[in-house]
Design an enzyme around this catalytic site. Structure first.
Site, PDB file in Angstrom:
ATOM      1  N   CYS A  84       0.842  -1.188   0.000  1.00 34.98           N
ATOM      2  CA  CYS A  84       0.000   0.000   0.000  1.00 34.98           C
ATOM      3  C   CYS A  84       0.883   1.246   0.000  1.00 34.98           C
ATOM      4  CB  CYS A  84      -0.883  -0.014   1.243  1.00 34.98           C
ATOM      5  SG  CYS A  84      -1.666   1.544   1.631  1.00 34.98           S
ATOM      6  N   GLU A  85       0.637   2.158  -0.933  1.00 32.41           N
ATOM      7  CA  GLU A  85       1.482   3.349  -1.028  1.00 32.41           C
ATOM      8  C   GLU A  85       1.219   4.342   0.094  1.00 32.41           C
ATOM      9  OE1 GLU A  85      -0.766   6.326  -4.147  1.00 32.41           O
ATOM     10  OE2 GLU A  85       0.324   4.636  -5.000  1.00 32.41           O
ATOM     11  N   HIS A  86       0.138   4.156   0.854  1.00 33.55           N
ATOM     12  CA  HIS A  86      -0.168   5.089   1.933  1.00 33.55           C
ATOM     13  C   HIS A  86       0.551   4.739   3.234  1.00 33.55           C
ATOM     14  CE1 HIS A  86      -4.117   5.696  -0.455  1.00 33.55           C
ATOM     15  NE2 HIS A  86      -3.213   6.564  -0.831  1.00 33.55           N
ATOM     16  N   HIS A  87       0.655   3.431   3.532  1.00 31.25           N
ATOM     17  CA  HIS A  87       1.279   3.005   4.790  1.00 31.25           C
ATOM     18  C   HIS A  87       2.450   2.055   4.588  1.00 31.25           C
ATOM     19  CE1 HIS A  87      -2.966   4.017   5.821  1.00 31.25           C
ATOM     20  NE2 HIS A  87      -2.367   4.666   6.787  1.00 31.25           N
ATOM     21  N   GLN A 125      -5.093  -0.380  -4.757  1.00 28.60           N
ATOM     22  CA  GLN A 125      -5.706  -1.473  -5.510  1.00 28.60           C
ATOM     23  C   GLN A 125      -6.530  -0.960  -6.692  1.00 28.60           C
ATOM     24  OE1 GLN A 125      -7.710  -4.383  -3.051  1.00 28.60           O
ATOM     25  NE2 GLN A 125      -8.920  -5.133  -4.762  1.00 28.60           N
ATOM     26  N   HIS A 153      -6.132  -6.124   3.042  1.00 21.23           N
ATOM     27  CA  HIS A 153      -5.185  -5.025   3.248  1.00 21.23           C
ATOM     28  C   HIS A 153      -4.733  -4.978   4.710  1.00 21.23           C
ATOM     29  CE1 HIS A 153      -5.810  -2.743  -0.628  1.00 21.23           C
ATOM     30  NE2 HIS A 153      -6.749  -3.673  -0.686  1.00 21.23           N
ATOM     31  N   CYS A 155      -3.197  -2.679   6.133  1.00 25.28           N
ATOM     32  CA  CYS A 155      -3.392  -1.358   6.738  1.00 25.28           C
ATOM     33  C   CYS A 155      -4.776  -1.239   7.364  1.00 25.28           C
ATOM     34  CB  CYS A 155      -3.164  -0.239   5.712  1.00 25.28           C
ATOM     35  SG  CYS A 155      -4.230  -0.322   4.264  1.00 25.28           S
TER      36      CYS A 155
END
Length: 198
Positions: A84-87, A125, A153, A155
């Site tokens: 995940c590019e956020h976390h 995703q 996920h 996250c």
């Protein structure tokens, strides 16, 4: 295609970043279990992001073959792993890819390789599904592509809302799958039902 990874990133630089990150927890980097962890983590991260260093032409490797078949071709249950590019926490699941050929077909293993090439990057995703569909459309010149991805996920499961059984389904439909309800229904009816994360 070889699984040997050729990258330009510097393991030493990445390993130093991991040393700083681990040190920030208060851990002792000199204890036996952690002495080699920064380098191992740097190499693991390079593997998990190797999609940035892959070339589509090499992945496809000219595996396009003439065919008069114009019916749905479905490659299902392609497992994938991404970050995940956020976390920067993992998400993983399965992809189902269907397409309507237009005079040529793509070697079946190439669908899995294309899924891997885009999965092994920092991702969300929703974008991942679109990237795979657009690439297959471009490579094959087909009449339509449909991609469905189901994933769990970390996250959402390990932090934040802590929902252990949640899954996410994303879809991308291109070409005839956008307007031809019969083709769309055939594809959606053929793919497996969604399963719980565990």
């Amino acid at each position: 295609m070889s699984n040997t990874l050729t990258i330009t990133s510097n393991y030493q630089e990445s390993a130093e970043s991991y040393r700083q990150l681990i040190s920030s927890t208060g851990e002792d980097l000199h204890r036996p279990g952690l002495e080699d962890t920064p380098m191992r983590a740097a190499k693991a991260f390079a593997h998990l992001t190797q999609g940035y260093h892959q070339n589509l032409d090499e992945v496809v490797n000219d595996a396009l073959f003439p065919s008069s078949n114009r019916e749905l071709v479905l490659v299902q249950n392609i497992e994938f792993y991404s970050l995940c590019e956020h976390h920067m926490l993992p998400f993983h699941g399965i992809a189902h890819v269907g397409y309507l050929p237009n005079g040529q077909v793509l070697g079946l293993s190439k669908f899995a390789r294309i899924v891997d090439m885009f999965s092994r990057r920092l991702q969300v995703q929703e974008n991942l599904s679109e990237q795979i569909a657009q690439t297959i459309m471009e490579v094959t010149g087909c009449r339509g592509v449909a991609v469905v991805m189901d994933a769990a996920h970390m996250c959402m499961m390990m932090r934040g809302v802590n929902k252990q059984h949640s899954t996410t389904r994303t879809m991308s439909m291109l070409g005839e799958f956008v307007h031809d309800n019969q083709a769309r229904t055939e594809f959606l009816s053929a793919i497996p039902k969604r399963q719980p994360a565990f």
